[in-house]
Scaffold this active site. Structure first.
Site, short mmCIF file in Angstrom:
data_model
loop_
_atom_site.label_atom_id
_atom_site.label_comp_id
_atom_site.label_asym_id
_atom_site.label_seq_id
_atom_site.Cartn_x
_atom_site.Cartn_y
_atom_site.Cartn_z
N SER A 1 0.87 -1.37 0.06
CA SER A 1 0.11 -0.05 0.24
C SER A 1 0.79 1.10 -0.25
O SER A 1 2.09 1.12 0.71
CB SER A 1 -0.73 0.01 1.41
OG SER A 1 -1.40 1.34 1.93
N TYR B 1 -2.50 -1.22 10.30
CA TYR B 1 -2.25 -1.26 9.24
C TYR B 1 -0.98 -1.33 8.85
O TYR B 1 -0.91 -1.55 7.92
CB TYR B 1 -3.74 -0.24 8.73
CG TYR B 1 -4.04 -0.20 6.67
CD1 TYR B 1 -4.47 -1.56 7.14
CD2 TYR B 1 -2.84 0.35 5.91
CE1 TYR B 1 -4.46 -1.79 5.23
CE2 TYR B 1 -3.13 -0.14 4.57
CZ TYR B 1 -4.19 -1.19 4.03
OH TYR B 1 -4.21 -1.07 3.05
P1 NAD Z 1 -11.57 -5.79 0.01
O1 NAD Z 1 -12.41 -5.39 1.24
O2 NAD Z 1 -12.58 -6.14 -0.32
O3 NAD Z 1 -11.23 -7.88 0.20
C1 NAD Z 1 -10.00 -7.78 1.50
C2 NAD Z 1 -10.36 -9.82 0.70
O4 NAD Z 1 -10.03 -10.21 1.88
C3 NAD Z 1 -11.76 -9.88 1.08
O5 NAD Z 1 -11.39 -11.41 -0.22
C4 NAD Z 1 -11.61 -10.67 1.93
O6 NAD Z 1 -13.10 -11.64 2.20
C5 NAD Z 1 -10.68 -11.26 2.25
N1 NAD Z 1 -10.47 -11.59 3.54
C6 NAD Z 1 -10.46 -10.97 4.85
N2 NAD Z 1 -9.89 -11.56 6.16
C7 NAD Z 1 -9.07 -12.52 5.77
C8 NAD Z 1 -9.11 -13.24 6.75
N3 NAD Z 1 -8.86 -13.64 7.85
N4 NAD Z 1 -8.59 -14.75 5.81
C9 NAD Z 1 -8.93 -14.63 4.43
N5 NAD Z 1 -9.55 -13.70 3.47
C10 NAD Z 1 -9.83 -12.41 4.42
O7 NAD Z 1 -10.36 -5.58 0.32
P2 NAD Z 1 -9.42 -4.35 -1.25
O8 NAD Z 1 -9.90 -3.05 -0.87
O9 NAD Z 1 -9.69 -5.22 -1.93
O10 NAD Z 1 -7.94 -4.89 -0.81
C11 NAD Z 1 -7.45 -5.94 -0.98
C12 NAD Z 1 -5.42 -5.68 -0.07
O11 NAD Z 1 -5.09 -4.75 -1.14
C13 NAD Z 1 -5.07 -5.25 1.08
O12 NAD Z 1 -4.47 -5.84 1.33
C14 NAD Z 1 -5.47 -4.11 1.27
O13 NAD Z 1 -4.48 -3.19 2.11
C15 NAD Z 1 -4.84 -3.80 -0.56
N6 NAD Z 1 -4.81 -2.04 -0.41
C16 NAD Z 1 -6.03 -1.74 -0.64
C17 NAD Z 1 -6.36 -0.81 -1.22
C18 NAD Z 1 -7.68 0.06 -1.51
O14 NAD Z 1 -8.17 1.75 -1.47
N7 NAD Z 1 -8.55 -0.64 -1.46
C19 NAD Z 1 -5.43 0.04 -1.46
C20 NAD Z 1 -3.76 0.10 -1.13
C21 NAD Z 1 -4.05 -1.65 -0.33
#
Ligand code: NAD
Length: 261
Positions: A143, A156
């Site tokens: 991130s 985080y």
């Molecule tokens: P999201 O909430 O849409 O998806 C998260 C996924 O992780 C889901 O499939 C959920 O079921 C799964 N998950 C959560 N807890 C879990 C567990 N204990 N075991 C197995 N699966 C689990 O979120 P996203 O925005 O797609 O985020 C995905 C990654 O991207 C994360 O690591 C997040 O930190 C990173 N990220 C997101 C953003 C953003 O702006 N959305 C920015 C930078 C980084």
């Protein structure tokens, strides 16, 4: 079909960025193991949709990324069902927003487990096969918060800085085995994770929804646009290509200029 005959595991791929990774890798011909929580029927629809849309094998494993034994079993499941784990995408992640003095201890532990330690557990299980086959791609979703901080996100930001360090360390360990290890550092991507943190940020900062969107989220992003899940997934596909074989140990930003400031 640059990934035909390759097998991929994507953690946290029932939603958001993870689902886009799974679909993009499958579109290149990779078989995929998807993982994550959610409605059973909705997950089955995504799984069968990947098989139908791309003509690859797709299996689901509901391992909880905070449970090391379930993570090891998931990698074993992928090796058995698909034949190998050639591409490993560590992506599962959660968020919690609170001033540090009120930050619940169990939330800290959960975020460190899911957003950081799970990648250690998947990597340690998948690396022996990659080294033996002399080919592998490990991609960690970090991130912008792996490079800079924001208030109220202590767990985080700590986990994401940790994943950047883990990425570099493993890259050095496997560098001579045809295995690359990189992390992608998106800025704000429009997914359920971002949408869900809006109410907490409203409370923590005493702001309206519009103020959080414009003054907190997109305030950090000079382009004033959210990153799309497809853009993040396309970078992962590139990192799997032969053209990217000399990119390793890198932390690649896709943040609309956020960390340039
Ligand atoms: P999201 O909430 O849409 O998806 C998260 C996924 O992780 C889901 O499939 C959920 O079921 C799964 N998950 C959560 N807890 C879990 C567990 N204990 N075991 C197995 N699966 C689990 O979120 P996203 O925005 O797609 O985020 C995905 C990654 O991207 C994360 O690591 C997040 O930190 C990173 N990220 C997101 C953003 C953003 O702006 N959305 C920015 C930078 C980084």
């Amino acid at each position: 079909m640059s990934l035909a005959k390759r097998n991929a595991v994507v953690t946290g791929s029932t939603s958001g960025i993870g689902l886009a990774y799974a679909r993009a890798l499958a579109a290149e011909g990779a078989n995929v193991l998807i993982n994550g929580f959610g409605d059973k029927d909705a997950i089955e629809k995504e799984r069968s949709g990947i098989e139908k849309d791309f003509g690859v094998k797709c299996v689901y494993d509901g391992a909880d990324m905070s449970k090391p034994a379930e993570i090891a079993a998931m990698i074993a499941h992928a090796e058995k069902a698909l034949g190998s784990v050639d591409v490993l995408v560590n992506n599962a992640g959660i968020q919690f927003v609170s001033p540090v003095e009120d930050f619940p201890i169990e939330k800290w532990d959960q975020i460190i487990a899911i957003n950081l330690s799970s990648a250690f557990h998947t990597i340690r299980a998948a690396v022996p096969g990659m080294k033996a086959r002399k080919w592998g791609r490990i991609i960690n979703t970090a991130s912008a918060h792996s490079l800079v901080a924001s208030p109220f996100k202590s767990a985080y930001v700590s986990a994401k800085h940790g994943i950047a360090g883990l990425t570099k360390t493993i890259a050095l360990e496997v560098a001579t085995f045809g295995v690359t290890v990189n992390c992608i550092s998106p800025g704000y991507v429009w997914t359920p994770l971002v949408e869900k943190q809006i109410p907490d940020t409203m409370k923590a900062r005493n702001m309206t929804k519009e103020q959080v969107m414009n003054d907190v989220l997109l305030a950090a992003q000079p382009t004033k646009q959210f990153v799309t899940v497809e853009q993040v997934a396309a970078l992962a596909v590139f990192l799997c290509s032969d053209s990217a074989s000399q990119i390793t140990g890198a932390n690649i930003s896709m943040d609309g200029g956020w960390t340039a400031a």
